[in-house]
Motif scaffolding. Structure first.
Motif, PDB file in Angstrom:
ATOM      1  N   SER A   1       0.810  -1.203   0.000  1.00 51.32           N
ATOM      2  CA  SER A   1       0.000   0.000   0.000  1.00 51.32           C
ATOM      3  C   SER A   1       0.850   1.263   0.000  1.00 51.32           C
ATOM      4  N   GLU A   2       2.091   1.185   0.477  1.00 52.76           N
ATOM      5  CA  GLU A   2       2.978   2.333   0.525  1.00 52.76           C
ATOM      6  C   GLU A   2       3.842   2.375  -0.733  1.00 52.76           C
ATOM      7  N   MET A   3       4.151   3.598  -1.211  1.00 54.54           N
ATOM      8  CA  MET A   3       5.013   3.741  -2.368  1.00 54.54           C
ATOM      9  C   MET A   3       6.421   3.280  -1.997  1.00 54.54           C
ATOM     10  N   VAL A   4       6.967   2.331  -2.741  1.00 56.80           N
ATOM     11  CA  VAL A   4       8.309   1.832  -2.475  1.00 56.80           C
ATOM     12  C   VAL A   4       9.308   2.842  -3.030  1.00 56.80           C
ATOM     13  N   LYS A   5      10.250   3.250  -2.200  1.00 56.01           N
ATOM     14  CA  LYS A   5      11.195   4.289  -2.588  1.00 56.01           C
ATOM     15  C   LYS A   5      12.556   3.758  -2.983  1.00 56.01           C
TER      16      LYS A   5
ATOM     17  N   GLU B   1      10.748  10.602  -9.121  1.00 53.83           N
ATOM     18  CA  GLU B   1      10.039  11.674  -8.413  1.00 53.83           C
ATOM     19  C   GLU B   1       8.568  11.334  -8.426  1.00 53.83           C
ATOM     20  N   PHE B   2       8.003  11.036  -7.239  1.00 50.94           N
ATOM     21  CA  PHE B   2       6.601  10.672  -7.166  1.00 50.94           C
ATOM     22  C   PHE B   2       5.727  11.873  -7.475  1.00 50.94           C
TER      23      PHE B   2
ATOM     24  N   ILE C   1       8.149  -7.315  -8.737  1.00 51.86           N
ATOM     25  CA  ILE C   1       7.938  -8.231  -7.625  1.00 51.86           C
ATOM     26  C   ILE C   1       8.440  -7.571  -6.343  1.00 51.86           C
ATOM     27  N   GLY C   2       7.850  -7.947  -5.225  1.00 52.32           N
ATOM     28  CA  GLY C   2       8.284  -7.317  -3.989  1.00 52.32           C
ATOM     29  C   GLY C   2       7.738  -7.969  -2.761  1.00 52.32           C
ATOM     30  N   GLY C   3       8.161  -7.414  -1.642  1.00 51.34           N
ATOM     31  CA  GLY C   3       7.732  -7.850  -0.336  1.00 51.34           C
ATOM     32  C   GLY C   3       8.614  -7.202   0.714  1.00 51.34           C
ATOM     33  N   GLY C   4       8.068  -6.995   1.894  1.00 53.13           N
ATOM     34  CA  GLY C   4       8.850  -6.444   2.986  1.00 53.13           C
ATOM     35  C   GLY C   4       9.403  -5.053   2.713  1.00 53.13           C
ATOM     36  N   GLY C   5       8.699  -4.270   1.895  1.00 48.85           N
ATOM     37  CA  GLY C   5       9.144  -2.908   1.607  1.00 48.85           C
ATOM     38  C   GLY C   5      10.199  -2.811   0.528  1.00 48.85           C
ATOM     39  N   PHE C   6      10.519  -3.929  -0.139  1.00 49.28           N
ATOM     40  CA  PHE C   6      11.530  -3.912  -1.200  1.00 49.28           C
ATOM     41  C   PHE C   6      10.882  -4.312  -2.516  1.00 49.28           C
TER      42      PHE C   6
END
Length: 118
Positions: A2-6, A115-116, A41-46
């Motif tokens: 749900s959070e934008m991954v930076k 840049e979001f 692909i992702g998980g755990g904020g990565f």
């Protein structure tokens, strides 16, 4: 996610499906988004984006793994990179979430800046 991954990595692959499966199974990640040119692909904020190379580029000019990092301003970040001995590369692209450009570090490694828009 749900959070934008930076922070994450873009990995250019000859065989996107096989490389995606490796990262999915090796690190217990999930498919977030898939097109004919990339698998995110992702998980755990990565986030790892397995991507078809945008064009045929000689190995010496192009890294197979490229970091991406979110910044507040592409223009400010490009200027900062150049001031630190790096290089701002030509071009900017955007989608509905962010706009991007590329820089090179002093050793020539490419980094995508994001840049979001929101």
């Amino acid at each position: 996610m749900s959070e934008m991954v930076k922070f994450g990595a873009i990995i250019y692959a000859k065989d996107m499906q096989a490389l995606s499966e490796f990262y999915l199974k090796m690190f217990d990640l999930s498919v977030l988004h898939k097109t004919d040119k990339l698998v995110s692909i992702g998980g755990g904020g990565f986030n790892v984006v397995v991507h078809a190379p945008p064009e045929e580029i000689p190995e010496r000019k192009f890294n197979a793994v490229k970091l991406y990092i979110a910044v507040e301003s592409l223009n400010t970040a490009k200027s900062k990179a150049e001031g630190l001995g790096g290089k701002a590369l030509k071009g900017e692209w955007s989608n509905s979430i962010f706009k991007v450009c590329n820089i090179a570090d002093p050793e020539g490694n490419h980094i995508q800046l994001r840049e979001f828009l929101q």
